[in-house]
Write a protein that holds these residues in place. Structure first.
Motif, PDB file in Angstrom:
ATOM      1  N   MET A   1      53.558 -13.339  84.682  1.00 40.48           N
ATOM      2  CA  MET A   1      53.920 -14.438  83.770  1.00 40.48           C
ATOM      3  C   MET A   1      53.477 -14.042  82.362  1.00 40.48           C
ATOM      4  SD  MET A   1      55.424 -17.273  83.897  1.00 40.48           S
ATOM      5  CE  MET A   1      55.827 -18.356  82.563  1.00 40.48           C
ATOM      6  N   ASN A   2      54.406 -13.448  81.587  1.00 41.96           N
ATOM      7  CA  ASN A   2      54.014 -12.852  80.316  1.00 41.96           C
ATOM      8  C   ASN A   2      54.527 -13.600  79.096  1.00 41.96           C
ATOM      9  OD1 ASN A   2      53.042 -10.902  82.047  1.00 41.96           O
ATOM     10  ND2 ASN A   2      54.821  -9.584  81.805  1.00 41.96           N
ATOM     11  N   LYS A   3      55.294 -14.680  79.314  1.00 39.99           N
ATOM     12  CA  LYS A   3      55.820 -15.438  78.178  1.00 39.99           C
ATOM     13  C   LYS A   3      54.766 -16.436  77.700  1.00 39.99           C
ATOM     14  CE  LYS A   3      59.927 -18.046  76.725  1.00 39.99           C
ATOM     15  NZ  LYS A   3      60.550 -17.021  75.908  1.00 39.99           N
ATOM     16  N   LEU A   4      54.542 -16.497  76.379  1.00 39.63           N
ATOM     17  CA  LEU A   4      53.524 -17.380  75.817  1.00 39.63           C
ATOM     18  C   LEU A   4      54.154 -18.493  74.993  1.00 39.63           C
ATOM     19  CD1 LEU A   4      50.784 -14.895  74.520  1.00 39.63           C
ATOM     20  CD2 LEU A   4      50.760 -16.219  76.628  1.00 39.63           C
ATOM     21  N   TYR A   5      53.536 -19.653  75.064  1.00 37.45           N
ATOM     22  CA  TYR A   5      53.857 -20.775  74.180  1.00 37.45           C
ATOM     23  C   TYR A   5      52.748 -20.856  73.134  1.00 37.45           C
ATOM     24  CZ  TYR A   5      53.726 -25.613  72.523  1.00 37.45           C
ATOM     25  OH  TYR A   5      53.658 -26.731  71.740  1.00 37.45           O
ATOM     26  N   ILE A   6      53.116 -20.902  71.855  1.00 38.02           N
ATOM     27  CA  ILE A   6      52.142 -21.024  70.760  1.00 38.02           C
ATOM     28  C   ILE A   6      52.378 -22.368  70.080  1.00 38.02           C
ATOM     29  CG2 ILE A   6      51.220 -19.964  68.672  1.00 38.02           C
ATOM     30  CD1 ILE A   6      52.533 -17.339  69.545  1.00 38.02           C
ATOM     31  N   GLY A   7      51.407 -23.261  70.178  1.00 39.53           N
ATOM     32  CA  GLY A   7      51.556 -24.608  69.625  1.00 39.53           C
ATOM     33  C   GLY A   7      50.721 -24.819  68.367  1.00 39.53           C
ATOM     34  N   ASN A   8      50.898 -26.014  67.780  1.00 43.79           N
ATOM     35  CA  ASN A   8      50.183 -26.405  66.558  1.00 43.79           C
ATOM     36  C   ASN A   8      50.466 -25.428  65.411  1.00 43.79           C
ATOM     37  OD1 ASN A   8      48.574 -28.340  65.270  1.00 43.79           O
ATOM     38  ND2 ASN A   8      46.758 -27.069  65.456  1.00 43.79           N
ATOM     39  N   VAL A   9      51.717 -25.067  65.286  1.00 48.28           N
ATOM     40  CA  VAL A   9      52.126 -24.076  64.281  1.00 48.28           C
ATOM     41  C   VAL A   9      52.519 -24.784  62.986  1.00 48.28           C
ATOM     42  CG1 VAL A   9      53.814 -22.287  63.704  1.00 48.28           C
ATOM     43  CG2 VAL A   9      52.875 -22.429  66.013  1.00 48.28           C
ATOM     44  N   SER A  10      51.983 -24.323  61.880  1.00 51.96           N
ATOM     45  CA  SER A  10      52.274 -24.899  60.569  1.00 51.96           C
ATOM     46  C   SER A  10      53.728 -24.634  60.177  1.00 51.96           C
ATOM     47  CB  SER A  10      51.348 -24.300  59.515  1.00 51.96           C
ATOM     48  OG  SER A  10      51.782 -24.612  58.218  1.00 51.96           O
ATOM     49  N   ALA A  11      54.279 -25.549  59.393  1.00 52.70           N
ATOM     50  CA  ALA A  11      55.651 -25.369  58.905  1.00 52.70           C
ATOM     51  C   ALA A  11      55.766 -24.159  57.982  1.00 52.70           C
ATOM     52  CB  ALA A  11      56.109 -26.634  58.174  1.00 52.70           C
ATOM     53  N   GLU A  12      54.616 -23.725  57.418  1.00 56.80           N
ATOM     54  CA  GLU A  12      54.630 -22.585  56.501  1.00 56.80           C
ATOM     55  C   GLU A  12      54.597 -21.244  57.233  1.00 56.80           C
ATOM     56  OE1 GLU A  12      51.435 -22.986  53.700  1.00 56.80           O
ATOM     57  OE2 GLU A  12      51.571 -25.178  53.739  1.00 56.80           O
ATOM     58  N   ALA A  13      54.345 -21.268  58.546  1.00 57.20           N
ATOM     59  CA  ALA A  13      54.185 -20.024  59.298  1.00 57.20           C
ATOM     60  C   ALA A  13      55.504 -19.254  59.379  1.00 57.20           C
ATOM     61  CB  ALA A  13      53.654 -20.324  60.697  1.00 57.20           C
ATOM     62  N   SER A  14      55.382 -17.935  59.398  1.00 59.98           N
ATOM     63  CA  SER A  14      56.559 -17.070  59.509  1.00 59.98           C
ATOM     64  C   SER A  14      56.344 -16.063  60.631  1.00 59.98           C
ATOM     65  CB  SER A  14      56.794 -16.326  58.190  1.00 59.98           C
ATOM     66  OG  SER A  14      55.720 -15.436  57.927  1.00 59.98           O
ATOM     67  N   GLU A  15      57.420 -15.388  61.010  1.00 58.20           N
ATOM     68  CA  GLU A  15      57.310 -14.356  62.038  1.00 58.20           C
ATOM     69  C   GLU A  15      56.355 -13.257  61.582  1.00 58.20           C
ATOM     70  OE1 GLU A  15      60.909 -12.928  63.891  1.00 58.20           O
ATOM     71  OE2 GLU A  15      61.995 -14.714  63.222  1.00 58.20           O
ATOM     72  N   GLU A  16      56.373 -12.953  60.276  1.00 58.62           N
ATOM     73  CA  GLU A  16      55.481 -11.909  59.749  1.00 58.62           C
ATOM     74  C   GLU A  16      54.008 -12.299  59.949  1.00 58.62           C
ATOM     75  OE1 GLU A  16      58.065 -13.163  58.107  1.00 58.62           O
ATOM     76  OE2 GLU A  16      59.401 -11.411  58.112  1.00 58.62           O
ATOM     77  N   PHE A  18      52.756 -14.067  62.432  1.00 58.98           N
ATOM     78  CA  PHE A  18      52.394 -13.824  63.825  1.00 58.98           C
ATOM     79  C   PHE A  18      52.308 -12.329  64.123  1.00 58.98           C
ATOM     80  CE2 PHE A  18      54.058 -18.208  64.344  1.00 58.98           C
ATOM     81  CZ  PHE A  18      52.927 -18.768  64.915  1.00 58.98           C
ATOM     82  N   GLU A  19      53.213 -11.558  63.513  1.00 55.39           N
ATOM     83  CA  GLU A  19      53.143 -10.099  63.684  1.00 55.39           C
ATOM     84  C   GLU A  19      51.781  -9.585  63.212  1.00 55.39           C
ATOM     85  OE1 GLU A  19      55.137  -7.998  65.036  1.00 55.39           O
ATOM     86  OE2 GLU A  19      57.108  -8.938  65.167  1.00 55.39           O
ATOM     87  N   THR A  20      51.334 -10.096  62.058  1.00 55.18           N
ATOM     88  CA  THR A  20      50.049  -9.663  61.490  1.00 55.18           C
ATOM     89  C   THR A  20      48.889 -10.022  62.409  1.00 55.18           C
ATOM     90  OG1 THR A  20      50.909  -9.955  59.246  1.00 55.18           O
ATOM     91  CG2 THR A  20      48.517  -9.870  59.490  1.00 55.18           C
ATOM     92  N   ILE A  21      48.910 -11.265  62.936  1.00 57.71           N
ATOM     93  CA  ILE A  21      47.821 -11.714  63.813  1.00 57.71           C
ATOM     94  C   ILE A  21      47.772 -10.881  65.090  1.00 57.71           C
ATOM     95  CG2 ILE A  21      47.018 -13.629  65.261  1.00 57.71           C
ATOM     96  CD1 ILE A  21      48.011 -15.533  63.070  1.00 57.71           C
ATOM     97  N   PHE A  22      48.928 -10.681  65.736  1.00 59.33           N
ATOM     98  CA  PHE A  22      48.950  -9.925  66.986  1.00 59.33           C
ATOM     99  C   PHE A  22      48.561  -8.465  66.747  1.00 59.33           C
ATOM    100  CE2 PHE A  22      50.496 -13.615  68.854  1.00 59.33           C
ATOM    101  CZ  PHE A  22      50.731 -13.433  70.207  1.00 59.33           C
ATOM    102  N   GLU A  23      48.938  -7.930  65.584  1.00 63.48           N
ATOM    103  CA  GLU A  23      48.544  -6.565  65.246  1.00 63.48           C
ATOM    104  C   GLU A  23      47.041  -6.496  64.978  1.00 63.48           C
ATOM    105  OE1 GLU A  23      50.769  -4.898  62.063  1.00 63.48           O
ATOM    106  OE2 GLU A  23      49.505  -3.111  61.901  1.00 63.48           O
ATOM    107  N   GLN A  24      46.524  -7.529  64.285  1.00 62.61           N
ATOM    108  CA  GLN A  24      45.087  -7.577  63.970  1.00 62.61           C
ATOM    109  C   GLN A  24      44.244  -7.556  65.239  1.00 62.61           C
ATOM    110  OE1 GLN A  24      43.606  -8.233  60.590  1.00 62.61           O
ATOM    111  NE2 GLN A  24      41.858  -7.469  61.751  1.00 62.61           N
ATOM    112  N   TRP A  25      44.679  -8.300  66.259  1.00 59.35           N
ATOM    113  CA  TRP A  25      43.928  -8.405  67.502  1.00 59.35           C
ATOM    114  C   TRP A  25      44.395  -7.395  68.555  1.00 59.35           C
ATOM    115  CZ3 TRP A  25      39.544 -11.057  67.849  1.00 59.35           C
ATOM    116  CH2 TRP A  25      39.297 -12.034  66.882  1.00 59.35           C
ATOM    117  N   LYS A  26      45.338  -6.501  68.139  1.00 56.93           N
ATOM    118  CA  LYS A  26      45.816  -5.437  69.036  1.00 56.93           C
ATOM    119  C   LYS A  26      46.368  -6.012  70.337  1.00 56.93           C
ATOM    120  CE  LYS A  26      42.794  -1.789  67.220  1.00 56.93           C
ATOM    121  NZ  LYS A  26      42.367  -2.526  66.034  1.00 56.93           N
ATOM    122  N   ILE A  27      47.264  -7.015  70.193  1.00 64.44           N
ATOM    123  CA  ILE A  27      47.919  -7.632  71.351  1.00 64.44           C
ATOM    124  C   ILE A  27      49.373  -7.170  71.362  1.00 64.44           C
ATOM    125  CG2 ILE A  27      48.564  -9.798  72.478  1.00 64.44           C
ATOM    126  CD1 ILE A  27      46.240 -11.111  70.895  1.00 64.44           C
TER     127      ILE A  27
END
Length: 550
Positions: A1-16, A18-27
């Protein structure tokens, strides 16, 4: 089960973002982020990556002022009664774990068990609970009206589009009571049977803090539940103590002692004591409240002692906690209205509200990356004569203050033959700065270094990169003038400064406590914007950019 739901996301958030966060944490993830209004989806490479994302991001990483909520994306039709429980103490055997879970887990739906157990503590280990999806259900077709490829997800999540926003969870303030130490064993019961029965019958989570204040005559108990559940558990505990007292020939009266954060006690008492008198008259009890003198840096709670028959004390508890919950809700509403007053502070971390109560998290503007506030250093100048009072006998006061604020606090050596001011070096994140500086301002007032009608005004220095000093000043001094008008602090960037070895210059801030704090936060906000603008933007293609022709 590898699909994730990400909640409480700000209207200002962008795909970039999330890319930065996942890269930062090496996910690692195997596809793009599907961004919706208020939430997002992403596919991870494997189950290990998905679990890592949940562990390190959910409730810990902040994006544009909102703490992300990360969980498995499990459609409701795929949920069964199986739960995965992780982060169990490694030395604990299965039989012991099973007994603990039988005592603490509610009967009925797995959703209730998941909400009850997830995040609860077991020997300093925070349990992590998630659904185990029913893979056989995946073959079922989507319900009528469902979108192709997507099953029903149950009730809409907060922030999700739908027929309407999901109603907010009721505010749950834990009930904290003090009980005589000699009755703790009876409350727990043989092999924990009594406390398990109370937990099960009242649908509550009960923490008995036995290890706190070793040797003390009383022990605190924290009850987490609905108001009705808290009251029911409290009444049962009072009945157990009364029965144990009769069996052990304990002749002293056993009052109900409720702990309440000092912020709420004034409103509980009411003008001229009217609220408290009314509760006493309505319930037939006698209520006293501990002195303000009993408060310490580490204990902001007052003890509300209720004496009378058990039934009367139970009614008084309901009325007392009702007033406290009303005060909390009122404070939270006021905080929401003023959430932008001092940006960059996590109000939960300031200790303004009782522990265990849900709080409000504001954006931490000066973060190196979301969720991890960057440490700041502030130089605060105090009267030289006040140094002894700040340090205290054998350094006890400054040690206590440092521990309380979560900051490093040092007093620099005196400069010059007869200095009138001494420099206090404070290092820590925004919340630590707020608490440490607040206490220093307050201590100077308490020790009469300023007159009774005189406001405490101090000068603070913060260092900024020399290339960012112009942004603090603004074109023609516009920004620094706006800062002074907004904060009521004097803000000066001395001209012709020579940058230090770290290429930094000093910004001087003078004023009373809140003026200084607001100015510091606003300047840190400007610096955070400068840092963000300096970060290299990811290239959209593989082609190497060509230098511009002059």
């Amino acid at each position: 089960m590898n699909k994730l739901y990400i909640g409480n996301v700000s209207a200002e958030a962008s795909e970039e973002d999330f890319e930065t966060i996942f890269e930062q944490w090496k996910i690692p993830h195997s596809g793009p982020f599907l961004l919706k209004t208020g939430y997002a989806f992403v596919d991870c490479l494997d189950e290990k990556a998905a679990m890592k994302a949940i562990d390190v991001l959910s409730g810990k990483v902040e994006l544009h002022g909102k703490l992300l909520e990360v969980e498995h994306s499990v459609p409701k039709r795929q949920r069964n009664c199986k739960l995965q429980i992780r982060n169990i103490p490694p030395h604990m055997q299965w039989e012991v774990s099973a007994n603990c879970f039988q005592g603490g887990a509610p009967s009925g739906s797995p959703t209730g068990a998941m909400e009850k157990l997830n995040g609860s503590m077991m020997e300093n280990y925070a349990l992590k609970v998630s659904y185990i999806p029913d893979e056989t259900a995946s073959a079922e077709g989507p319900p009528a009206g469902g979108r192709r490829g997507f099953g029903a997800r149950g009730p809409p999540r907060a922030g999700s589009p739908g027929l309407g926003a999901r109603p907010k969870d009721p505010i749950i303030i834990p009930l904290r009571i003090m009980v005589p130490t000699q009755f703790v064993g009876a409350i727990i019961g043989k092999e924990g049977n009594t406390i398990r029965n109370i937990t099960k019958q009242t649908h509550s989570k009960i923490d008995i803090h036995r290890k706190e204040n070793a040797g003390a005559a009383e022990k605190p108990i924290t009850i987490h539940s609905t108001p009705e559940g808290c009251s029911s558990a409290c009444t049962t505990i009072m009945e157990i103590m009364q029965k144990e007292a009769a069996e052990t020939k304990f002749t002293e009266e056993i009052p109900l002692k409720i702990l309440a954060h000092n912020n709420f006690v004034g409103r509980l008492i009411g003008k001229e004591g009217r609220n408290l008198k009314k509760i006493e008259q309505d319930t037939g009890t006698k209520i006293t409240i501990s002195s303000l003198q009993d408060l310490t840096l580490y204990n902001p709670e007052r003890t509300i002692t209720v004496t009378g028959p058990i039934e009367a004390c139970a009614r008084a508890e309901e009325e007392v906690m009702k007033k406290i919950r009303e005060s909390y809700e009122s404070d939270m509403a006021a905080m929401n209205l003023q959430s932008n007053l001092i940006p960059g502070l996590n109000l939960n971390a300031l200790g303004l509200f009782p522990s265990g109560a849900p709080g409000m998290v504001l954006p931490t503007c000066c973060s190196s990356f979301p969720g991890h506030p960057e440490s700041e250093t502030v130089h605060l100048f105090i009267p030289a004569l006040a140094v002894g009072a700040i340090i205290g006998k054998q350094g006890q006061h400054i040690k206590q203050l440092s521990h309380f604020a979560g900051a490093s606090i040092k007093i620099a050596p005196a400069e010059g033959a007869d200095p009138k001011l001494r420099k206090v070096i404070i290092s820590g994140p925004p919340e630590a700065q707020f608490k440490a500086q607040c206490r220093l301002f307050g201590k100077l007032k308490e020790e009469n270094f300023f007159g009774p009608k005189e406001e405490v005004k101090l000068e603070a220095h913060i260092k900024v990169p020399s290339f960012a000093a112009g942004r603090v000043i603004g074109k023609g001094g516009k920004t620094v003038n706006e800062l002074q008008n907004l904060t009521c602090a004097e803000v000066v960037v001395p001209r012709d400064q020579t940058p230090d070895e770290n290429d930094q210059v000093i910004v001087k801030i003078s004023g009373h406590f809140f003026a200084c704090q607001l100015a510091q936060r606003k300047i840190q906000e400007i610096l955070a914007q400068v840092r963000r603008q300096q970060q290299p933007k990811p290239s959209s293609g593989t082609q190497t950019p060509q230098p511009r022709r002059k």
